[in-house]
Design an enzyme around this catalytic site. Structure first.
Site, PDB file in Angstrom:
ATOM      1  N   CYS A 240      34.286  43.109  59.185  1.00  0.00           N
ATOM      2  CA  CYS A 240      33.358  42.193  58.512  1.00  0.00           C
ATOM      3  C   CYS A 240      31.891  42.478  58.813  1.00  0.00           C
ATOM      4  CB  CYS A 240      33.682  40.764  58.927  1.00  0.00           C
ATOM      5  SG  CYS A 240      35.344  40.293  58.468  1.00  0.00           S
TER       6      CYS A 240
HETATM    7  N1  LIG Z   1      40.115  40.514  59.600  1.00  0.00           N
HETATM    8  C1  LIG Z   1      39.304  39.489  59.688  1.00  0.00           C
HETATM    9  O1  LIG Z   1      39.094  38.961  60.762  1.00  0.00           O
HETATM   10  C2  LIG Z   1      38.600  38.890  58.461  1.00  0.00           C
HETATM   11  C3  LIG Z   1      37.904  37.690  58.611  1.00  0.00           C
HETATM   12  C4  LIG Z   1      37.296  37.107  57.508  1.00  0.00           C
HETATM   13  C5  LIG Z   1      37.376  37.762  56.279  1.00  0.00           C
HETATM   14  N2  LIG Z   1      38.038  38.950  56.150  1.00  0.00           N
HETATM   15  C6  LIG Z   1      38.109  39.551  54.824  1.00  0.00           C
HETATM   16  O2  LIG Z   1      39.409  39.357  54.302  1.00  0.00           O
HETATM   17  C7  LIG Z   1      39.809  40.473  53.511  1.00  0.00           C
HETATM   18  C8  LIG Z   1      41.124  41.053  54.022  1.00  0.00           C
HETATM   19  O3  LIG Z   1      40.921  41.553  55.339  1.00  0.00           O
HETATM   20  P1  LIG Z   1      42.104  41.819  56.356  1.00  0.00           P
HETATM   21  O4  LIG Z   1      41.470  42.011  57.684  1.00  0.00           O
HETATM   22  O5  LIG Z   1      43.190  40.798  56.225  1.00  0.00           O
HETATM   23  O6  LIG Z   1      42.668  43.211  55.800  1.00  0.00           O
HETATM   24  P2  LIG Z   1      44.043  43.939  56.245  1.00  0.00           P
HETATM   25  O7  LIG Z   1      43.795  45.393  56.017  1.00  0.00           O
HETATM   26  O8  LIG Z   1      44.481  43.460  57.570  1.00  0.00           O
HETATM   27  O9  LIG Z   1      45.096  43.424  55.185  1.00  0.00           O
HETATM   28  C9  LIG Z   1      45.023  43.681  53.832  1.00  0.00           C
HETATM   29  C10 LIG Z   1      46.424  43.865  53.288  1.00  0.00           C
HETATM   30  O10 LIG Z   1      46.318  43.979  51.875  1.00  0.00           O
HETATM   31  C11 LIG Z   1      47.259  44.917  51.417  1.00  0.00           C
HETATM   32  N3  LIG Z   1      46.866  45.357  50.077  1.00  0.00           N
HETATM   33  C12 LIG Z   1      45.876  46.206  49.716  1.00  0.00           C
HETATM   34  N4  LIG Z   1      45.812  46.311  48.372  1.00  0.00           N
HETATM   35  C13 LIG Z   1      46.762  45.494  47.874  1.00  0.00           C
HETATM   36  C14 LIG Z   1      47.190  45.159  46.551  1.00  0.00           C
HETATM   37  N5  LIG Z   1      46.593  45.703  45.473  1.00  0.00           N
HETATM   38  N6  LIG Z   1      48.200  44.280  46.408  1.00  0.00           N
HETATM   39  C15 LIG Z   1      48.801  43.742  47.489  1.00  0.00           C
HETATM   40  N7  LIG Z   1      48.447  44.013  48.774  1.00  0.00           N
HETATM   41  C16 LIG Z   1      47.434  44.877  48.951  1.00  0.00           C
HETATM   42  C17 LIG Z   1      47.234  45.995  52.488  1.00  0.00           C
HETATM   43  O11 LIG Z   1      48.424  46.775  52.454  1.00  0.00           O
HETATM   44  C18 LIG Z   1      47.111  45.149  53.762  1.00  0.00           C
HETATM   45  O12 LIG Z   1      48.373  44.815  54.303  1.00  0.00           O
HETATM   46  C19 LIG Z   1      38.634  41.440  53.550  1.00  0.00           C
HETATM   47  O13 LIG Z   1      37.795  41.172  52.441  1.00  0.00           O
HETATM   48  C20 LIG Z   1      37.894  41.032  54.806  1.00  0.00           C
HETATM   49  O14 LIG Z   1      36.533  41.360  54.743  1.00  0.00           O
HETATM   50  C21 LIG Z   1      38.666  39.527  57.220  1.00  0.00           C
END
Ligand SMILES: NC(=O)c1ccc[n+]([C@@H]2O[C@H](COP(=O)([O-])OP(=O)(O)OC[C@H]3O[C@@H](n4cnc5c(N)ncnc54)[C@H](O)[C@@H]3O)[C@@H](O)[C@H]2O)c1
Length: 438
Positions: free
Chosen positions: A272
């Site tokens: 992030c």
């Molecule tokens: N990790 C954090 O602490 C956090 C906190 C706040 C916001 N975010 C935001 O949340 C969002 C997700 O982050 P995350 O950390 O959970 O990512 P992540 O990589 O842990 O998880 C994302 C998942 O989405 C799946 N994926 C990708 N494309 C896909 C599709 N077309 N259909 C279905 N599944 C799909 C991937 O295989 C993966 O398992 C990002 O925008 C991030 O900036 C993350």
């Protein structure tokens, strides 16, 4: 534990689809299950899907026991079959939003998910984007794709943006207790989104538009990015002045109003803070404006690993050693304490910089037994076991992540030299002459 029998639970809430079962999607699914909803999880990674359906968690801070409870209660299962997208009443999108090589927003996951949803969208469904992105994404990028289904927003289907505020490793807050901002495309979309989220989240914060919700999330992360850059810059200055920045922050933090403490480190990490502000920078250019604060913060934060390497070099030099040929053990690969996430971790950058200068580098991280290929790094390393003997064998031990499992007193006792980027050794009384802060 993972296979224990769990009572089937009565479903009293909505049928929710969560797309993207990662650090954000899984905790959200857990809260919906606890709130009595039925949850269908979607992920394109079939290994993740299979693991979850075997009641195993793909991430550290969701336990296998929690996974077993969610699946065993009959409320949750995962699938990679996107034709099931038409089943749930609400689809919540938690897919990655990284940057491209040129540091521009990479919306490929949001776009491909939207295209997939458009194929199966049915009347009455609510679609919510949770992924962090620039203001305008929901309306300008997602909506045109979703309307290719032939359905009309606010009439046939409903659209909202509600940013995730997940903070892995935070023991004080969990998904349900972190207030959630919700912005609807229109009043009906907003109402429907609020009606769904109330099953999982204690406090909802409705706002006027999707853009306000998108911008609020970017503001939160930009605020952190800039304040961390400020203390990183002050750390370098105060160090030259012989003033301990950690003591300064502790003292300033006693002011009961108008000051929030931020802490320096070896650089920015995570999915992030190093990334999201640049979504706004890109968007600002379309309006003919430069986000100068963000650019400056980015420059300072990305220079921090170089500063740390210079401190390591100086500390070795003091002991008549050169970095070239020295053995360095980096403690902590994760980008912050007590988690298993290495995305954008400054430790990866540190290891590469040290290797470029001829150091022989190993790492230890209790949560990351081996490295995996990242967007910009492929270290192919395995975590070294920590023993008194191995510690003593390194010319310098570099604390990059302050995991709370580490016994810092024992580390200082056995290491020849410790460079500490996190003030993790603050409580260590003996052997202080071996510690250099960086
Ligand atoms: N990790 C954090 O602490 C956090 C906190 C706040 C916001 N975010 C935001 O949340 C969002 C997700 O982050 P995350 O950390 O959970 O990512 P992540 O990589 O842990 O998880 C994302 C998942 O989405 C799946 N994926 C990708 N494309 C896909 C599709 N077309 N259909 C279905 N599944 C799909 C991937 O295989 C993966 O398992 C990002 O925008 C991030 O900036 C993350």
């Amino acid at each position: 534990m993972a296979n224990r029998k769990v009572e089937k639970r009565q479903i009293t809430g909505p049928y929710v689809g969560i797309i993207g079962l990662g650090y954000v999607g899984l905790p959200l699914a857990r809260e919906f299950c606890r709130g009595g909803a039925k949850v269908l999880g979607f992920d394109i990674n079939s290994k993740t899907v299979a693991l979850i359906n075997r009641r195993k968690s793909p991430i550290k801070h969701i336990s296998n026991a929690t996974m077993a409870e969610m699946i065993g209660s009959g409320q949750f299962r995962a699938t990679d079959d996107m034709s099931q997208l038409s089943k749930p009443d609400a689809l919540l999108i938690c897919v990655p939003t990284p940057l491209t090589k040129n540091r521009e927003p990479d919306l490929q996951y949001v776009e491909s998910t939207s295209r997939m949803i458009a194929r199966y969208l049915r009347k009455g469904q609510l679609v919510v984007l949770e992924s962090t992105t620039y203001p305008g994404t929901t309306r300008e990028v997602m909506l045109p794709i979703l309307e290719q289904s032939g359905l009309k927003v606010e009439k046939d289907f409903f659209l909202a943006f509600s940013p995730e505020r997940e903070d892995p490793g935070n023991r004080q807050f969990r998904t349900a207790t972190i207030p959630k901002v919700v912005g609807g495309y229109g009043p009906e979309s907003l109402q429907r989104a609020l009606d769904v989220y109330r099953y999982a989240i204690e406090t909802l914060v409705p706002v006027g538009t999707c853009e306000v919700a998108e911008a609020a999330k970017i503001l939160e992360n930009t605020y952190r990015c800039i304040n961390i850059a400020l203390v990183n810059e002050l750390k370098m200055l105060f160090d030259r002045m012989g003033v301990d920045v950690w003591e300064v922050i502790r003292a300033a933090g006693t002011k009961p109003f108008g000051f929030s403490a931020f802490y320096p480190g070896p650089g920015l990490g995570g999915h992030c803070i190093p990334i999201d502000p640049f979504y706004l920078t890109w968007k600002a250019r379309q309006y003919g404006l430069a986000t100068q604060f963000i650019e400056l913060a980015g420059q300072i934060n990305t220079s921090m690993p170089h500063y740390v390497v210079a401190r390591v070099t100086d500390a070795l030099n003091e002991r008549r050693k050169s970095l070239k040929g020295s053995r360095v053990l980096v403690l902590g690969l994760a980008y912050k304490p007590d988690i298993d996430d290495v995305r954008e971790s400054p430790s990866l950058e540190l290891i590469e910089l040290l290797q470029e200068k001829g150091a022989r580098v190993d790492y230890n991280d209790p949560y990351i037994p081996q490295t995996h290929k990242q967007r910009e790094h492929d270290l192919r390393m395995k975590s070294k076991k920590l023993t008194a003997r191995t510690l003593a064998g390194y010319d310098v031990v570099l604390i990059a992540t302050n995991h709370s499992d580490y016994d810092y007193r024992w580390i200082v006792k056995n290491a020849q030299l410790v460079v500490d980027t996190r003030n993790a050794t603050a409580g260590v009384r003996t052997g202080r002459s071996k510690i250099v802060k960086a």
